[in-house]
Design an enzyme around this catalytic site. Structure first.
Site, PDB file in Angstrom:
ATOM      1  N   TYR A 192       0.862  -1.185   0.000  1.00 22.76           N
ATOM      2  CA  TYR A 192       0.000   0.000   0.000  1.00 22.76           C
ATOM      3  C   TYR A 192       0.899   1.236   0.000  1.00 22.76           C
ATOM      4  O   TYR A 192       0.853   2.063   0.902  1.00 22.76           O
ATOM      5  CB  TYR A 192      -0.951  -0.009   1.197  1.00 22.76           C
ATOM      6  CG  TYR A 192      -2.057  -1.044   1.071  1.00 22.76           C
ATOM      7  CD1 TYR A 192      -2.295  -1.675  -0.150  1.00 22.76           C
ATOM      8  CD2 TYR A 192      -2.852  -1.392   2.134  1.00 22.76           C
ATOM      9  CE1 TYR A 192      -3.306  -2.614  -0.290  1.00 22.76           C
ATOM     10  CE2 TYR A 192      -3.868  -2.335   2.008  1.00 22.76           C
ATOM     11  CZ  TYR A 192      -4.091  -2.946   0.791  1.00 22.76           C
ATOM     12  OH  TYR A 192      -5.087  -3.871   0.660  1.00 22.76           O
TER      13      TYR A 192
HETATM   14  C1  LIG Z   1      -6.885  -2.199  -7.476  1.00 19.66           C
HETATM   15  C2  LIG Z   1      -5.803  -2.688  -6.551  1.00 19.66           C
HETATM   16  C3  LIG Z   1      -6.070  -3.771  -5.723  1.00 19.66           C
HETATM   17  C4  LIG Z   1      -5.074  -4.271  -4.885  1.00 19.66           C
HETATM   18  N1  LIG Z   1      -5.366  -5.346  -4.091  1.00 19.66           N
HETATM   19  C5  LIG Z   1      -4.403  -5.867  -3.310  1.00 19.66           C
HETATM   20  C6  LIG Z   1      -4.643  -7.026  -2.514  1.00 19.66           C
HETATM   21  O1  LIG Z   1      -5.743  -7.570  -2.499  1.00 19.66           O
HETATM   22  N2  LIG Z   1      -3.625  -7.513  -1.768  1.00 19.66           N
HETATM   23  C7  LIG Z   1      -2.393  -6.917  -1.765  1.00 19.66           C
HETATM   24  O2  LIG Z   1      -1.489  -7.433  -1.096  1.00 19.66           O
HETATM   25  N3  LIG Z   1      -2.151  -5.818  -2.490  1.00 19.66           N
HETATM   26  C8  LIG Z   1      -3.110  -5.290  -3.264  1.00 19.66           C
HETATM   27  N4  LIG Z   1      -2.847  -4.189  -4.012  1.00 19.66           N
HETATM   28  C9  LIG Z   1      -1.498  -3.610  -3.968  1.00 19.66           C
HETATM   29  C10 LIG Z   1      -0.578  -4.346  -4.921  1.00 19.66           C
HETATM   30  O3  LIG Z   1      -0.244  -5.601  -4.394  1.00 19.66           O
HETATM   31  C11 LIG Z   1       0.704  -3.541  -5.103  1.00 19.66           C
HETATM   32  O4  LIG Z   1       0.400  -2.302  -5.689  1.00 19.66           O
HETATM   33  C12 LIG Z   1       1.695  -4.284  -5.977  1.00 19.66           C
HETATM   34  O5  LIG Z   1       2.969  -3.705  -5.818  1.00 19.66           O
HETATM   35  C13 LIG Z   1       1.288  -4.249  -7.423  1.00 19.66           C
HETATM   36  O6  LIG Z   1       2.128  -5.017  -8.220  1.00 19.66           O
HETATM   37  P1  LIG Z   1       2.219  -4.648  -9.766  1.00 19.66           P
HETATM   38  O7  LIG Z   1       3.217  -5.546 -10.373  1.00 19.66           O
HETATM   39  O8  LIG Z   1       0.855  -4.580 -10.326  1.00 19.66           O
HETATM   40  O9  LIG Z   1       2.747  -3.156  -9.648  1.00 19.66           O
HETATM   41  P2  LIG Z   1       3.908  -2.303 -10.326  1.00 19.66           P
HETATM   42  O10 LIG Z   1       3.415  -0.905 -10.231  1.00 19.66           O
HETATM   43  O11 LIG Z   1       4.273  -2.837 -11.638  1.00 19.66           O
HETATM   44  O12 LIG Z   1       5.128  -2.508  -9.332  1.00 19.66           O
HETATM   45  C14 LIG Z   1       5.081  -2.182  -7.961  1.00 19.66           C
HETATM   46  C15 LIG Z   1       6.498  -2.040  -7.411  1.00 19.66           C
HETATM   47  O13 LIG Z   1       7.210  -3.263  -7.615  1.00 19.66           O
HETATM   48  C16 LIG Z   1       8.320  -3.055  -8.509  1.00 19.66           C
HETATM   49  N5  LIG Z   1       8.324  -4.164  -9.465  1.00 19.66           N
HETATM   50  C17 LIG Z   1       7.318  -4.540 -10.290  1.00 19.66           C
HETATM   51  N6  LIG Z   1       7.682  -5.601 -11.002  1.00 19.66           N
HETATM   52  C18 LIG Z   1       8.943  -5.899 -10.643  1.00 19.66           C
HETATM   53  C19 LIG Z   1       9.864  -6.887 -11.068  1.00 19.66           C
HETATM   54  N7  LIG Z   1       9.529  -7.776 -12.008  1.00 19.66           N
HETATM   55  N8  LIG Z   1      11.092  -6.906 -10.514  1.00 19.66           N
HETATM   56  C20 LIG Z   1      11.435  -5.984  -9.577  1.00 19.66           C
HETATM   57  N9  LIG Z   1      10.590  -5.034  -9.130  1.00 19.66           N
HETATM   58  C21 LIG Z   1       9.353  -4.981  -9.660  1.00 19.66           C
HETATM   59  C22 LIG Z   1       8.036  -1.750  -9.208  1.00 19.66           C
HETATM   60  O14 LIG Z   1       9.212  -1.141  -9.678  1.00 19.66           O
HETATM   61  C23 LIG Z   1       7.331  -0.976  -8.121  1.00 19.66           C
HETATM   62  O15 LIG Z   1       8.269  -0.455  -7.203  1.00 19.66           O
HETATM   63  C24 LIG Z   1      -3.809  -3.663  -4.862  1.00 19.66           C
HETATM   64  C25 LIG Z   1      -3.561  -2.567  -5.681  1.00 19.66           C
HETATM   65  C26 LIG Z   1      -4.541  -2.070  -6.517  1.00 19.66           C
HETATM   66  C27 LIG Z   1      -4.264  -0.872  -7.388  1.00 19.66           C
END
Ligand SMILES: Cc1cc2nc3c(=O)[nH]c(=O)nc-3n(C[C@H](O)[C@H](O)[C@H](O)COP(=O)(O)OP(=O)(O)OC[C@H]3O[C@@H](n4cnc5c(N)ncnc54)[C@H](O)[C@@H]3O)c2cc1C
Ligand SMILES: *[C@@H]1O[C@H](CO)[C@@H](O)[C@H](O)[C@H]1NC(C)=O
Ligand SMILES: *[C@@H]1O[C@H](CO)[C@@H](O)[C@H](O)[C@H]1NC(C)=O
Ligand SMILES: *[C@@H]1O[C@H](CO)[C@@H](O)[C@H](O)[C@H]1NC(C)=O
Ligand SMILES: *[C@@H]1O[C@H](CO)[C@@H](O)[C@H](O)[C@H]1NC(C)=O
Ligand SMILES: *[C@@H]1O[C@H](CO)[C@@H](O)[C@H](O)[C@H]1NC(C)=O
Ligand SMILES: *[C@@H]1O[C@H](CO)[C@@H](O)[C@H](O)[C@H]1NC(C)=O
Ligand SMILES: *[C@@H]1O[C@H](CO)[C@@H](O)[C@H](O)[C@H]1NC(C)=O
Ligand SMILES: *[C@@H]1O[C@H](CO)[C@@H](O)[C@H](O)[C@H]1NC(C)=O
Length: 537
Positions: free
Chosen positions: A480
């Protein structure tokens, strides 16, 4: 199956040519301009990628598709404006070796690399930076290789949670995986930050079921659990991926789920004694049968009945890993203020419960990569260790109604979460937490005035809740993401600045993360405003 294969481990010999190229590059561009950075970077890719052209994985700012590729995985409209900082180039790797080369080339010219998997970061850190940067967009690396016999799957970072659930469902109706509720969330960010969902009380977090990983390190090498060692493997389970390299894939162990699970949603307003319900929820939800997860959402709403213009609605949404005949008597006994009856419950299989929680109707929808409607968002988080009194709750409701638009979501801990040690993974919030609070405000109107209005409101609520939540440190959940709790300028005070947010996200695990970071990336190449700092030795 054969043991999980290191998918595309580049041989050491094939890496040598890059190193040579890079050494000569480094000396030739001491103070690169953005334009020359772009040219040098693309030349470096071209020289090292073993295909006739790289045009299908590189999007320059002048490319007609650049804007749509960039915005395709922006999940927060706040960071989708013309003034939002934009990457010099977007690279969309098709193979793992493309990631290696992108890391080597970007590092060699000293330009920052941001990795985006699902793009759900609440502060946009995967596609925003204050310094010039290149974005590595992982959406093409989304294979999920399931081995049901061994109950494992290799999941690439660019897969979504919905795809993980779908692939499991295609092959089994008695397996599942404990991860988040929103199917468009990306594996890369979600798993590396912990990953929780509605099976958390039974099975803990996603990271509690990760048995291997592949990551590209700062030298461009692909390393796995064995070659990276226990410490780094520990760090990328809860410490976030962005401080350590680029996660290519995680190997996960599936969990058993019953053929029949039960869901329900019950709503009550203050006029229907919602406060009594919340008092009792705090006594029951963190302590009840670990197969039961009851999320509580609290929204200020317009009143339909009575004198009051505004009221508060409490909404309990649940998953029970069992049948209704067991659930209703359990809650009759433990949680009478909920007033649950059989008619409010629906029995279904596990994949249907994932759809129910996501507000979807068909499993195919889990493969969708478009979120419902793009909105402006701000989130914050807190942990609660002692129940909030009825008086305390009533005071909070008044404040929420005054503020008008900010909701709270209480996610109960307990169960399996209490059994896993605080230092088993980098994620520290285990025993001793009753529930986590997510503060949530969404708005539709663009512009700075609206942004100020709504972010001020959520910050006020956070401030009002100070007496009721964890202290020293006031803990927060990495996934978060919230830049209000501290940011790093990566100057001379980088360690001190990092400690401010670091102990909130990681408590004492922060110090071990710093040690690991310093070992694996001593020059602090992989950084963002909330990454793990290095320490001078
Ligand atoms: C609608 C919504 C619902 C959510 N529901 C939940 C939930 O139910 N449970 C929960 O725990 N969280 C939840 N989240 C939060 C979510 O888990 C985090 O935002 C998570 O970081 C998203 O991962 P992403 O790959 O989509 O994000 P990104 O924005 O792609 O990455 C998030 C962070 O991780 C880094 N990162 C991404 N991919 C990599 C990689 N391959 N290697 C190294 N670093 C990387 C990025 O640089 C950034 O710092 C929710 C978020 C949203 C917007
Ligand atoms: C834009 O980038 C894509 C992907 O690299 C490429 O296929 C396309 O030819 C580019 N278009 C232009 C006009 O450069
Ligand atoms: C190079 O990429 C472009 C755009 O994707 C494609 O049209 C062209 O056929 C490719 N050329 C070769 C030799 O692969
Ligand atoms: C971002 O902007 C583009 C183009 O204006 C738009 O199509 C897209 O829906 C926006 N996305 C979000 C999350 O605001
Ligand atoms: C994904 O799986 C397919 C089919 O097995 C394979 O051809 C492809 O190379 C894989 N892609 C990556 C990026 O690993
Ligand atoms: C709320 O609680 C009061 C006091 O316990 C009770 O008299 C009343 O019937 C309850 N209202 C509802 C709608 O359940
Ligand atoms: C982990 O915590 C336990 C106590 O909970 C402690 O004994 C152990 O030394 C800790 N391990 C590390 C590496 O900090
Ligand atoms: C500020 O927020 C309130 C709701 O909390 C809303 O009624 C009002 O229109 C908002 N003002 C602006 C300028 O967005
Ligand atoms: C950081 O420390 C170095 C060496 O002590 C000093 O020269 C430099 O001015 C400092 N930078 C800032 C921004 O304070």
């Amino acid at each position: 199956m054969e043991k999980p294969t290191p998918l595309a481990t580049i041989s050491v010999t094939s890496m040598i040519p890059f190193v040579i190229v890079l050494v000569s590059l480094q000396t030739s561009c001491a103070a690169p301009t953005t334009e020359s950075m772009y040219v040098t970077f693309v030349d470096c890719l071209r020289n090292n990628i073993n295909t006739p052209n790289i045009s299908n994985i590189v999007f320059a700012q002048t490319n007609a598709s650049y804007a749509s590729v960039l915005s395709a995985y922006i999940r927060n409209a706040r960071f989708n404006t013309s003034s939002s900082p934009k990457p010099l180039v977007i690279v969309t790797p098709l193979r793992e070796s493309h990631v290696q080369i992108a890391v080597i080339c970007a590092k060699s010219i000293g330009v920052q690399l941001k990795t985006r998997s699902g793009g759900h970061d609440f502060e946009g850190l995967s596609y925003i930076s204050g310094e010039p940067f290149i974005m590595l967009d992982m959406f093409n690396l989304r294979n999920i290789t399931l081995d049901l016999e061994n109950e494992v799957a290799v999941v690439q970072a660019g897969a979504t949670l919905g795809e993980v659930y779908y692939r499991i469902w295609e092959e089994s109706n008695v397996h599942g995986f404990p991860a988040g509720v929103c199917p468009t969330v990306g594996v890369g960010g979600h798993f590396s930050g912990g990953g929780y969902g509605n099976m958390m009380r039974k099975y803990g977090l996603s990271i509690d079921h990760i048995i291997d990983a592949q990551i590209v390190d700062v030298k461009g090498r692909i390393i796995n659990k064995e070659s990276m060692g226990e410490e780094l493997f520990w760090a990328i389970r809860g410490g976030g991926g962005a401080s350590f390299g680029v996660i290519l894939s995680y190997t996960i162990k599936l969990v058993p789920v019953p053929k029949v699970v039960t869901v329900f949603r019950v709503e009550k307003t203050l006029e229907q004694n919602a406060t009594d319900l919340v008092v009792q929820w705090q006594q029951v939800a963190p302590h009840t049968d670990e197969r039961l997860f009851m999320r509580l959402q609290l929204h200020p709403v317009n009143s339909m009945v009575g004198e009051r213009q505004k009221t508060l609605r409490a909404e309990v949404t649940s998953l029970f890993l069992g049948g209704v005949d067991e659930l209703v008597p359990l809650l009759d006994k433990e949680f009478p203020t909920l007033g649950l009856n059989k008619e409010s419950c629906i029995e279904m299989n596990w994949i249907e419960s994932a759809l129910f929680w996501a507000g979807l109707h068909h499993p195919d929808a889990l493969l969708g990569r478009k979120p419902n409607s793009p909105k402006f968002l701000k989130r914050k988080s807190d942990y609660v260790k002692t129940p909030i009194s009825k008086d305390g709750l009533e005071w909070i409701w008044k404040r929420m109604i005054e503020l008008g638009q900010t909701s709270l979501v209480f996610n109960p801990y307990g169960g399996r979460m209490n059994e896993i040690s605080v230092n088993a993974t980098a994620f520290p919030h285990r025993a001793g937490n009753l529930f986590k609070i997510e503060y949530s405000v969404n708005w539709e109107e663009p512009g700075v005035a609206a942004e100020k209005n709504f972010t001020t409101q959520i910050r006020r609520l956070y401030s009002y809740l100070t007496p009721f939540v964890s202290k020293n440190p006031r803990s927060a959940f990495l996934n978060y993401r919230d830049l209000d709790i501290g940011i790093n300028h990566h100057g001379n005070n980088s360690y001190q600045e990092g400690e401010v947010y670091g102990i909130k996200y990681f408590n004492n695990n922060f110090y071990r993360l710093v040690k690991i970071k310093t070992e694996v990336d001593p020059e602090n190449y992989f950084r963002n405003v909330q990454s793990i700092p290095t320490v001078k030795l």
